[in-house]
Every structure is written in structure tokens, then in C-alpha cells.
Design a protein around this motif. Structure first.
Motif, mmCIF file in Angstrom:
data_model
loop_
_atom_site.group_PDB
_atom_site.id
_atom_site.type_symbol
_atom_site.label_atom_id
_atom_site.label_comp_id
_atom_site.label_asym_id
_atom_site.label_seq_id
_atom_site.Cartn_x
_atom_site.Cartn_y
_atom_site.Cartn_z
ATOM 1 N N VAL A 1 -33.149 -39.944 -19.910
ATOM 2 C CA VAL A 1 -34.106 -40.707 -20.729
ATOM 3 C C VAL A 1 -34.884 -41.674 -19.841
ATOM 4 O O VAL A 1 -36.113 -41.796 -19.952
ATOM 5 C CB VAL A 1 -33.367 -41.483 -21.847
ATOM 6 C CG1 VAL A 1 -34.356 -42.309 -22.664
ATOM 7 C CG2 VAL A 1 -32.600 -40.532 -22.743
ATOM 8 N N HIS B 1 -29.533 -43.819 -20.445
ATOM 9 C CA HIS B 1 -29.154 -42.471 -20.011
ATOM 10 C C HIS B 1 -30.105 -42.013 -18.894
ATOM 11 O O HIS B 1 -31.335 -42.166 -19.024
ATOM 12 C CB HIS B 1 -29.248 -41.523 -21.208
ATOM 13 C CG HIS B 1 -28.703 -40.166 -20.935
ATOM 14 N ND1 HIS B 1 -29.362 -39.260 -20.133
ATOM 15 C CD2 HIS B 1 -27.566 -39.559 -21.341
ATOM 16 C CE1 HIS B 1 -28.647 -38.137 -20.061
ATOM 17 N NE2 HIS B 1 -27.552 -38.316 -20.793
ATOM 18 N N GLU C 1 -32.164 -49.143 -33.405
ATOM 19 C CA GLU C 1 -31.235 -49.993 -32.644
ATOM 20 C C GLU C 1 -31.961 -51.122 -31.928
ATOM 21 O O GLU C 1 -31.426 -52.225 -31.781
ATOM 22 C CB GLU C 1 -30.481 -49.161 -31.616
ATOM 23 C CG GLU C 1 -29.341 -48.389 -32.222
ATOM 24 C CD GLU C 1 -28.571 -47.637 -31.161
ATOM 25 O OE1 GLU C 1 -27.869 -48.276 -30.376
ATOM 26 O OE2 GLU C 1 -28.714 -46.413 -31.102
ATOM 27 N N GLY D 1 -23.797 -49.541 -26.401
ATOM 28 C CA GLY D 1 -24.355 -48.227 -26.749
ATOM 29 C C GLY D 1 -24.070 -47.286 -25.590
ATOM 30 O O GLY D 1 -24.644 -47.458 -24.515
ATOM 31 N N PHE E 1 -24.930 -44.400 -24.757
ATOM 32 C CA PHE E 1 -26.011 -43.640 -24.113
ATOM 33 C C PHE E 1 -27.222 -44.483 -23.713
ATOM 34 O O PHE E 1 -28.220 -43.927 -23.260
ATOM 35 C CB PHE E 1 -26.453 -42.492 -25.028
ATOM 36 C CG PHE E 1 -25.447 -41.384 -25.092
ATOM 37 C CD1 PHE E 1 -25.268 -40.518 -24.021
ATOM 38 C CD2 PHE E 1 -24.657 -41.215 -26.222
ATOM 39 C CE1 PHE E 1 -24.331 -39.498 -24.074
ATOM 40 C CE2 PHE E 1 -23.724 -40.201 -26.281
ATOM 41 C CZ PHE E 1 -23.552 -39.333 -25.213
ATOM 42 N N ASN E 2 -27.148 -45.807 -23.896
ATOM 43 C CA ASN E 2 -28.348 -46.546 -23.493
ATOM 44 C C ASN E 2 -28.522 -46.424 -21.982
ATOM 45 O O ASN E 2 -27.564 -46.288 -21.241
ATOM 46 C CB ASN E 2 -28.334 -47.999 -23.990
ATOM 47 C CG ASN E 2 -27.378 -48.913 -23.255
ATOM 48 O OD1 ASN E 2 -27.104 -48.726 -22.074
ATOM 49 N ND2 ASN E 2 -26.861 -49.904 -23.953
ATOM 50 N N VAL F 1 -35.430 -42.962 -27.570
ATOM 51 C CA VAL F 1 -35.298 -44.271 -26.928
ATOM 52 C C VAL F 1 -35.679 -45.423 -27.845
ATOM 53 O O VAL F 1 -36.403 -45.241 -28.832
ATOM 54 C CB VAL F 1 -36.173 -44.310 -25.644
ATOM 55 C CG1 VAL F 1 -37.629 -44.637 -25.962
ATOM 56 C CG2 VAL F 1 -35.623 -45.291 -24.626
ATOM 57 N N HIS G 1 -32.159 -49.070 -25.472
ATOM 58 C CA HIS G 1 -31.320 -48.594 -26.575
ATOM 59 C C HIS G 1 -31.652 -47.133 -26.851
ATOM 60 O O HIS G 1 -32.497 -46.550 -26.165
ATOM 61 C CB HIS G 1 -31.547 -49.475 -27.802
ATOM 62 C CG HIS G 1 -31.352 -50.931 -27.490
ATOM 63 N ND1 HIS G 1 -30.133 -51.552 -27.534
ATOM 64 C CD2 HIS G 1 -32.241 -51.872 -27.047
ATOM 65 C CE1 HIS G 1 -30.269 -52.819 -27.156
ATOM 66 N NE2 HIS G 1 -31.527 -53.041 -26.851
ATOM 67 N N MET G 2 -31.000 -46.589 -27.876
ATOM 68 C CA MET G 2 -31.159 -45.142 -28.078
ATOM 69 C C MET G 2 -32.157 -44.777 -29.166
ATOM 70 O O MET G 2 -32.506 -43.612 -29.315
ATOM 71 C CB MET G 2 -29.797 -44.532 -28.376
ATOM 72 C CG MET G 2 -28.918 -44.542 -27.143
ATOM 73 S SD MET G 2 -27.190 -44.369 -27.528
ATOM 74 C CE MET G 2 -26.804 -45.969 -28.155
ATOM 75 N N SER G 3 -32.565 -45.758 -29.922
ATOM 76 C CA SER G 3 -33.558 -45.475 -30.972
ATOM 77 C C SER G 3 -34.307 -46.754 -31.305
ATOM 78 O O SER G 3 -33.850 -47.862 -30.957
ATOM 79 C CB SER G 3 -32.865 -44.961 -32.240
ATOM 80 O OG SER G 3 -32.076 -46.002 -32.793
#
Ligand SMILES: Cc1ncc(COP(=O)(O)O)c(C=O)c1O
Length: 550
Positions: free
Chosen positions: A408, A405, A215, A400, A402-403, A374, A210-212
């Protein structure tokens, strides 16, 4: 007549039969709430909405504790000197901050809540800290004016192995992902590597990216609800799990959260609730709370007295987690360790390894991205599946853009590879002993100097506590900054060290810390009426608020 009485009695008996267990569960729930406002999310929100704004006039800024004129004068002179130093030393950084502030809501918020609101306007006007930085190197950061600070802010916990480590991870990750660029949907090969390593590290079957951290926690809770078919999440009083609705039921969230129970940490009453209720899908644990169970993350914005306390007892917390594990297993409740903050910081295998307790799901984030943003969920296979074999339309969505990415993921691979090297592994040898020894060393110096300040820690995560009742402890953050120590916007509530602090670096930090505290003492901020207690300070502030409102 007799028949009616009999019927009435019977109806009352049947009602009691059904209502009593419900009543008992309700009472058990009430008992499992921490008596503080932090433990009563709904009430806290209501009360917060009633607190009126008021700001002290200049006179009151220096004597809000009824200090004698001589002390107030000393404080005023000290403040003026500090303000002059800030004006000179942070001119460029402060000018850009002032220019940008109108357009950046986050900046407006953080600068407003660095200190208790009664003092905030005056302090903001005179002690402009500047929120922009130009570069980092080793354990330091440099602002736009060229001032170099020892970094105690720790990038919210991301900076575990030192700034240069993350620069290397990001550079290497970017180089590895450059050919693929920002292609999303198809995976960069680093995704497979990361999933493999994270399975090994967490001891769990599957991984989602995930992005954060927010999340990741959101997804873990959603999956727990999907698989248990139950509604409620349990969080412990004061614990932070990101900023989405369900995990922030109190102040800060405009809407009441009906499917969240906030229970007392490390308390038998909470286990009773877990044992009895059938609506609990999962329990979230943020192991950082071991440092200050049942208290919210400490911030100087609410530092109106000296009641802040912290003490970490590894054994006691491990025992608590073991009890929690037992109850969750017995009741089919998903135990989620939220290791977004402490993951990798306290042990290579995170809190599971450190406390010797296995979770059903673990969330990671922050440092794991190697400097990139992340969030990760690791979990048992049966909990991670987003569909049901026998009910094809019943799915649990998680998306998501950008998951995964490529940059990352490649940065994460660089992080995980480096984390395996002997140089990094060696950092964990005697880690707690090292940071406990450093805490003792600083506390001894503070004690010997007769200063009313102490530090407490969970490994390399520190918080500053104050031993003499005072309304002015929040001023210390400005003295520390003047001594070249960089703090995050929560000030002395949270100091986060990276593990590349050498003895010489640490010793320099101690010198500066003690010098800052001495200057603050000299300027009279810690003068205190011997009759003053933290309780009396709180009562005084409550009286002010009531007077302001009516
Ligand atoms: C324990 C914990 N969970 C979740 C989060 C949220 O992570 P993020 O800020 O990446 O959304 C944080 C952030 O501080 C955290 O400390």
C-alpha cells in the motif's frame, strides 16, 4: 407561611439561575438541528423501525401513480423489452451474481436497495444487472459477457486519474515492495517518502496511516477528544464520514449515539452552538456536502419522488468554512476536514487549497492509495501525539495490523510521484470550467429534448436531478445501463468521472445518456398527472405505509 413562600421563591430563583442557561443551550441545540428527519438522527432511527415492508403486485408496479391504462401498458411493454435485453446481454454476469448472492451479504444489501423497496422485488427478479466485471481500460469497464461500459461509477471515488493510472501505480508499488513482501511493523522506505509529501500537501506536521477512510476519521476524532478532553463530535446534517458508530448516529446504526451532535450545515444557528457549548471536541466537515448541504448522499434506493436537488456554490461554501474556522479557533475546537472523497479531486492540495481555509486535521483515503486500500490522518503536531509528556499512563491508542502495509505504501508513493508530473498537474488547469461546461452541455441537450432530467455537479462529481414529479425516476439507471453506462449501486444519485475523460468519451456518454432518457420517456415512465406534486407523492406513500401497518 410568609417564610415558606420566601424560601420557595428563593429556591425557584436559584434553580432558575442554574437551569435557565442549560435550558437556553438546549433550545439553541434544537434550533441548530435541520428540520428534516436527516437532521434528527434519533427520531429517524425510531421512525425507520416502524416502516413496514410491502411490495407492489405486478399491476401496481406500472401504475403506482394511478397512471391511465394506456400509460401502464406502455411501461409494461418497455419493461418487458428491457428485461429481455438484460437477459440476453448480461447472462453470464447475472448468473454468477445470482450464484454468489446467497453468500455475500453486501451483494444482498446493494441489490435490494437499488430502487425503492416497494418495487425492488419485482425489479430484482426481472432486471438482473450482474455485479461482476472482468477488466477495465481507459474510461471503460467490461463485464463477464464482454459488454463494455463507460465507467460513471468511479470506484466510489478512487478512480480519479483513470484505470490505467492505478494499474500502473499498483504494478509499480508491488514491484518496489516485492523484496520486503508482507513484513509488517518494520517500515518500507516509501513510508518516509509518503509522510514527507503528505506533510507538504496538507501543510500539517504529522501523518498517520490506516487501512480505510473510516479508520482515519475514527482516529482523528479520537485524538481530538484526547487533546481537548471533551466528549462530543459535531457532524453536519447528511454528511458521510464512514460507517463507524459516532459518525453514523441515524438510520443504519442500531445504537443511539450520545456524543454526537448533528447540526445544520451552512447555518448561523450551528455556529451559535459551537460558540456556547463546552463539550465539543471537534467539527467534521465533508466538503462534498457543498453540493447538497443538509441532505444525505443521494441514492436511487430512496428516489420515490423528484424532490432531489443539488447546487454547488463555491464562494458561499468557502465563506461558510471561513466562519467555521473562526469559531473553532476561538473555542479551541478541532476543525477536521474529511477529504477522503474530495482530496486530490478538486485541487492538488485538496479542499484546503480549493476553498482557501486551513484545517487542524485532514483525513485522506480512496485515491491516495494508488488503487490500494488506505486511510490517512494529517494533523498539527500537538493534536497527533498519542501520549502526554506529563502523564505517561494517559495514552490515546491507535493500532492496525495492516497499517503501513509495504504494498500500500509503495502504491501510495507511486501515486504521489505521478501526481507531481506535469501531465497530471495539467489536468487541474481549468478543471472546474471543464466539468461545468460539460454539465451545461448535457443539460442543454436534455432541455432541448424536453426531458425532465438535469445534472448538477461539484467538479467531476455529479448527481442527477428530476424536474417533473414522478415515482419512477429510479428506472433511469436501468436505461442508462442498457445504453452502456456503468453506475454504482446508488444509481443516478452519484456519477463519478475520472479526469481522463476526453471530449470524445464525454460526448459519447452524453449521446447515451440522452438516448436512455428518451427511451424512458417513450416508455411512459415520466407520464405525470399535472396535479401531482412531490409532496402529494410523499403523502401517498405515507398513507400506504400506515394502511400496511394497521
Ligand atoms: C468523506 C468520507 N469519509 C470517510 C469515508 C469512509 O472511507 P472508507 O470507505 O475507505 O472507509 C468515505 C467513503 O466514502 C467518505 O466519502
Amino acid at each position: 407561611m410568609q417564610d415558606t413562600a420566601l424560601l420557595f421563591g428563593l429556591a425557584a430563583g436559584v434553580a432558575a439561575l442554574f437551569l435557565l442557561p442549560a435550558l437556553r443551550m438546549r433550545l439553541e441545540l434544537s434550533k441548530a438541528k435541520h428540520p428534516s428527519l436527516t437532521g434528527h438522527a434519533r427520531m429517524a432511527r425510531r421512525i425507520a423501525a416502524l416502516v413496514p415492508y410491502y411490495a407492489y403486485a405486478e399491476e401496481r408496479i406500472f401504475s403506482s401513480d394511478a397512471a391511465p391504462a394506456e400509460v401502464a401498458d406502455r411501461r409494461r411493454a418497455g419493461f418487458a423489452k428491457l428485461a429481455e435485453l438484460y437477459r440476453r446481454r448480461f447472462a453470464v454476469s447475472a448468473a454468477l451474481t445470482t450464484e454468489a448472492e446467497g453468500a455475500i451479504s453486501d451483494l444482498q444489501f446493494t441489490s435490494r436497495y437499488r430502487v425503492p423497496f416497494q418495487y425492488s422485488r419485482y425489479v430484482r427478479e426481472h432486471l438482473k444487472a450482474g455485479s461482476f466485471l472482468r477488466s477495465s481500460e481507459g474510461v471503460t469497464v467490461t463485464d463477464l459477457d464482454g459488454n463494455r461500459f463507460y465507467d460513471l461509477a468511479g470506484s466510489y471515488g478512487v478512480n480519479l486519474f483513470g484505470h490505467d493510472f492505478y494499474k500502473a501505480c499498483m504494478a509499480e508499488g508491488s514491484a518496489r515492495a516485492a523484496d520486503l513482501g508482507a513484513v509488517l511493523g518494520g517500515y518500507h522506505p516509501s513510508v518516509a517518502y509518503n509522510a514527507r509529501r503528505l506533510r507538504e500537501i496538507s501543510g500539517l506536521d504529522e501523518v498517520s496511516f490506516h487501512m480505510s477512510g473510516t479508520e482515519a476519521v475514527m482516529q482523528a476524532v479520537r485524538l481530538a477528544r484526547f487533546h481537548t478532553r471533551r466528549t462530543h463530535l459535531v457532524r453536519f446534517c447528511g454528511a458521510y464520514h464512514g460507517w463507524w458508530e459516532g459518525v453514523q448516529p441515524g438510520i443504519g446504526n442500531p445504537i443511539a449515539q450520545r456524543e454526537t451532535y448533528t447540526l445544520k450545515d451552512m447555518d448561523e444557528d450551528s455556529l451559535r452552538v459551537l460558540r456556547r457549548r463546552r463539550d465539543i471536541a471537534c467539527v467534521l466537515v465533508n466538503p462534498l456536502q457543498a453540493l447538497h448541504p443538509n441532505s444525505a448522499a443521494p441514492s436511487d434506493g430512496s428516489l420515490v419522488d423528484s424532490a432531489r436537488s443539488a447546487h454547488f456554490d463555491r464562494e458561499a461554501y468557502a465563506a461558510w468554512l471561513r466562519r467555521l474556522r473562526e469559531v473553532c479557533t476561538a473555542r479551541g475546537i478541532v476543525l477536521i476536514f474529511d477529504e477522503v472523497f474530495v482530496g486530490f479531486r478538486i485541487a492538488p492540495g485538496g479542499a484546503q487549497e480549493y476553498f482557501g481555509v486551513r484545517a487542524d486535521m485532514v483525513t485522506y483515503g480512496k485515491t491516495l492509495g494508488g488503487g490500494f486500500p488506505v486511510g490517512v490522518v494529517c494533523g498539527r503536531a500537538g493534536l497527533m501525539r498519542r501520549f502526554r509528556e506529563d502523564r505517561p499512563a494517559d495514552v490515546c491508542l491507535a493500532r492496525g495490523t495492516f497499517n503501513s502495509h509495504p504494498y500500500v505504501m509503495a502504491g501510495m508513493q507511486a501515486f504521489l510521484e505521478r501526481a507531481e508530473t506535469s501531465a497530471i498537474r495539467a489536468l487541474y488547469d481549468g478543471l472546474d470550467e471543464l466539468w461545468n461546461r460539460r454539465v451545461r452541455a448535457l443539460n442543454t441537450r436534455l432541455d432541448e429534448a424536453g426531458l425532465p432530467v438535469r445534472v448538477a455537479n461539484l467538479s467531476s462529481i455529479w448527481t442527477v436531478c428530476y424536474t417533473r414529479p414522478s415515482r419512477y425516476n429510479w428506472m433511469l439507471q436501468y436505461y442508462l445501463r442498457a445504453e452502456g453506462l456503468a453506475l454504482s449501486w446508488v444509481g443516478t444519485g452519484r456519477l463519478i468521472f475520472s479526469l481522463d475523460y476526453s471530449e470524445a468519451d464525454f460526448s459519447a456518454v452524453c449521446d447515451r445518456f440522452v438516448a436512455a432518457a428518451r427511451a424512458m420517456e417513450r416508455d411512459g415512465w415520466w407520464w405525470s398527472d399535472p396535479a401531482l406534486s412531490n409532496r402529494a407523492i410523499k403523502r401517498g406513500i405515507l398513507r400506504e405505509m400506515i394502511a400496511q401497518r394497521f
